[in-house]
Enzyme design. Structure first.
Site, PDB file in Angstrom:
ATOM      1  N   GLY A 262       0.823  -1.210   0.000  1.00 16.07           N
ATOM      2  CA  GLY A 262       0.000   0.000   0.000  1.00 16.07           C
ATOM      3  C   GLY A 262       0.859   1.263   0.000  1.00 16.07           C
ATOM      4  O   GLY A 262       0.569   2.231  -0.696  1.00 16.07           O
TER       5      GLY A 262
ATOM      6  N   ARG B 221       7.261   1.861   1.150  1.00 12.59           N
ATOM      7  CA  ARG B 221       7.586   0.445   1.306  1.00 12.59           C
ATOM      8  C   ARG B 221       8.052  -0.136  -0.028  1.00 12.59           C
ATOM      9  O   ARG B 221       8.917  -1.015  -0.066  1.00 12.59           O
ATOM     10  CB  ARG B 221       6.389  -0.321   1.860  1.00 12.59           C
ATOM     11  CG  ARG B 221       6.766  -1.662   2.407  1.00 12.59           C
ATOM     12  CD  ARG B 221       5.724  -2.208   3.345  1.00 12.59           C
ATOM     13  NE  ARG B 221       5.647  -1.469   4.583  1.00 12.59           N
ATOM     14  CZ  ARG B 221       4.643  -1.556   5.452  1.00 12.59           C
ATOM     15  NH1 ARG B 221       3.627  -2.358   5.196  1.00 12.59           N
ATOM     16  NH2 ARG B 221       4.653  -0.865   6.568  1.00 12.59           N
TER      17      ARG B 221
ATOM     18  N   ARG C 226       2.252  11.517  -8.499  1.00 16.91           N
ATOM     19  CA  ARG C 226       1.591  11.572  -7.180  1.00 16.91           C
ATOM     20  C   ARG C 226       2.385  10.882  -6.087  1.00 16.91           C
ATOM     21  O   ARG C 226       1.829  10.427  -5.077  1.00 16.91           O
ATOM     22  CB  ARG C 226       0.181  10.945  -7.226  1.00 16.91           C
ATOM     23  CG  ARG C 226      -0.788  11.797  -8.013  1.00 16.91           C
ATOM     24  CD  ARG C 226      -2.159  11.162  -8.065  1.00 16.91           C
ATOM     25  NE  ARG C 226      -3.006  11.927  -8.960  1.00 16.91           N
ATOM     26  CZ  ARG C 226      -4.099  12.569  -8.572  1.00 16.91           C
ATOM     27  NH1 ARG C 226      -4.499  12.520  -7.324  1.00 16.91           N
ATOM     28  NH2 ARG C 226      -4.807  13.257  -9.435  1.00 16.91           N
TER      29      ARG C 226
ATOM     30  N   ARG D 295      -0.384  -8.440  -3.851  1.00 15.29           N
ATOM     31  CA  ARG D 295      -0.467  -7.378  -2.844  1.00 15.29           C
ATOM     32  C   ARG D 295       0.147  -7.890  -1.550  1.00 15.29           C
ATOM     33  O   ARG D 295      -0.134  -9.019  -1.115  1.00 15.29           O
ATOM     34  CB  ARG D 295      -1.940  -6.981  -2.616  1.00 15.29           C
ATOM     35  CG  ARG D 295      -2.149  -6.197  -1.344  1.00 15.29           C
ATOM     36  CD  ARG D 295      -3.507  -5.553  -1.217  1.00 15.29           C
ATOM     37  NE  ARG D 295      -3.907  -5.391   0.171  1.00 15.29           N
ATOM     38  CZ  ARG D 295      -3.333  -4.565   1.049  1.00 15.29           C
ATOM     39  NH1 ARG D 295      -2.312  -3.807   0.688  1.00 15.29           N
ATOM     40  NH2 ARG D 295      -3.761  -4.495   2.295  1.00 15.29           N
TER      41      ARG D 295
ATOM     42  N   THR E  24      -0.813  -5.249   5.478  1.00  8.80           N
ATOM     43  CA  THR E  24      -1.062  -5.626   6.867  1.00  8.80           C
ATOM     44  C   THR E  24      -2.573  -5.705   7.065  1.00  8.80           C
ATOM     45  O   THR E  24      -3.347  -5.157   6.268  1.00  8.80           O
ATOM     46  CB  THR E  24      -0.473  -4.598   7.850  1.00  8.80           C
ATOM     47  OG1 THR E  24      -0.983  -3.312   7.532  1.00  8.80           O
ATOM     48  CG2 THR E  24       1.038  -4.592   7.791  1.00  8.80           C
TER      49      THR E  24
ATOM     50  N   GLU F  48      -7.995  -3.321   0.564  1.00  7.43           N
ATOM     51  CA  GLU F  48      -7.763  -3.273  -0.893  1.00  7.43           C
ATOM     52  C   GLU F  48      -8.008  -4.586  -1.640  1.00  7.43           C
ATOM     53  O   GLU F  48      -8.199  -4.586  -2.858  1.00  7.43           O
ATOM     54  CB  GLU F  48      -6.304  -2.833  -1.186  1.00  7.43           C
ATOM     55  CG  GLU F  48      -5.958  -1.426  -0.773  1.00  7.43           C
ATOM     56  CD  GLU F  48      -5.609  -1.300   0.708  1.00  7.43           C
ATOM     57  OE1 GLU F  48      -5.297  -2.350   1.324  1.00  7.43           O
ATOM     58  OE2 GLU F  48      -5.666  -0.197   1.268  1.00  7.43           O
TER      59      GLU F  48
ATOM     60  N   ASP G 265      -2.511  -6.118  13.867  1.00  7.73           N
ATOM     61  CA  ASP G 265      -3.268  -5.854  15.094  1.00  7.73           C
ATOM     62  C   ASP G 265      -4.367  -6.916  15.245  1.00  7.73           C
ATOM     63  O   ASP G 265      -4.806  -7.522  14.268  1.00  7.73           O
ATOM     64  CB  ASP G 265      -3.853  -4.439  15.103  1.00  7.73           C
ATOM     65  CG  ASP G 265      -4.487  -4.049  13.790  1.00  7.73           C
ATOM     66  OD1 ASP G 265      -3.788  -3.462  12.939  1.00  7.73           O
ATOM     67  OD2 ASP G 265      -5.674  -4.366  13.579  1.00  7.73           O
TER      68      ASP G 265
HETATM   69  N1  HPA Z   1      -8.711  -2.295   9.444  1.00  3.30           N
HETATM   70  C1  HPA Z   1      -8.516  -2.049   8.150  1.00  3.30           C
HETATM   71  N2  HPA Z   1      -7.332  -2.164   7.564  1.00  3.30           N
HETATM   72  C2  HPA Z   1      -6.295  -2.556   8.327  1.00  3.30           C
HETATM   73  C3  HPA Z   1      -6.438  -2.835   9.672  1.00  3.30           C
HETATM   74  C4  HPA Z   1      -7.718  -2.702  10.265  1.00  3.30           C
HETATM   75  O1  HPA Z   1      -7.915  -2.932  11.464  1.00  3.30           O
HETATM   76  N3  HPA Z   1      -5.214  -3.194  10.148  1.00  3.30           N
HETATM   77  C5  HPA Z   1      -4.353  -3.140   9.102  1.00  3.30           C
HETATM   78  N4  HPA Z   1      -5.002  -2.756   7.993  1.00  3.30           N
END
Ligand code: HPA
Length: 237
Positions: free
Chosen positions: A21, A25, A44, A88, A91, A182, A205
């Site tokens: 994304g 990176r 951009r 892709r 995270t 995405e 997370d």
């Molecule tokens: N929500 C949406 N996209 C994300 C999240 C999330 O909690 N964590 C990493 N990308």
């Protein structure tokens, strides 16, 4: 052969593109994993590079956040630059037990809150990964000893949904592994243009773990995912 969002010649971009994304990176991957990387796009600030990986030509480019941004770049790569394969690397938040921070999800399919497919079918379209990319990535991740799971993801239009929105609970009840923003756009475009796509996500997370990834965890799990994606792509270019 420039497009509104990619200023490059057709041959500047390889048949296989890794798509994080974050454009920075993409630069990190080019600087640390590719030999002789050449910048092909900076429109951009959406940096794209082509270089060599283990003797084969590969590209890496940012997609931006969300299906609308990612779909622009993905559609132009497939339609105008003869790209055949996109992986892709992103995270995601984990919604299932026992797959905590650093786990790897391979998206077999991507459900979505987005409207992109709601108006053009008289039913519900099911955006799927390319099976050969998925199979290759799965076998390689097992060989690397990664904690990996294959299944359904949610590509949400909102990073910040309303707190306790019961509709999000329903996704979880039906076994969605996790949430990102995405994947459904990538898989839909690949199926539309008859190309290959895969999404590999590292869990950043979880619902049970309040802590954030440490910088070391972020770096090693990110590097593992990059290598998995590069080694998978290598088989297809
Ligand atoms: N929500 C949406 N996209 C994300 C999240 C999330 O909690 N964590 C990493 N990308």
């Amino acid at each position: 052969m420039s497009t509104p969002h990619i200023r490059a010649e057709k041959g500047d971009i390889a048949k296989g593109v890794l798509l994080p994304g974050d454009p920075r990176r993409a630069k990190y991957i080019a600087d640390n994993f590719l030999e002789d990387p050449v910048l092909f796009n900076d429109v951009r600030g959406m940096l794209g590079f082509t270089g060599m990986y283990k003797g084969k030509r590969l590209s890496v480019m940012g997609s931006g956040m969300g299906i609308p941004s990612a779909s622009i770049y993905i559609s132009e790569l497939y339609k105008f630059f003869d790209v055949e394969n996109i992986i892709r690397i992103g995270t995601c938040g984990s919604w299932i037990d026992n797959y905590g921070i650093g786990s790897v999800f391979l998206a077999q399919g991507c459900s979505t809150t987005s409207n992109i497919n709601r108006k053009i079918f008289n039913g519900t379209f099911c955006p799927l990964a390319d099976f050969s990319l998925l199979r290759t990535a799965y076998l390689k991740s097992i060989a690397l000893g990664k904690k990996v799971k294959v299944g359904n993801m949610l590509s949400s239009d909102l990073f910040y949904p309303l707190a306790d929105d019961p509709k999000f609970e329903n996704w979880k009840k039906f076994g969605i592994m996790g949430v990102e923003m995405e994947g459904a756009g990538l898989y839909t475009a690949a199926m539309r243009f008859k190309k290959r796509a895969l999404m590999i996500c590292t869990v950043s997370d979880t619902k049970t773990d309040e802590r954030d990834m440490t910088p070391e965890e972020r770096e090693t799990s990110l590097n593992d995912m990059i290598e998995l994606a590069l080694d998978t792509m290598w088989e297809f270019v």
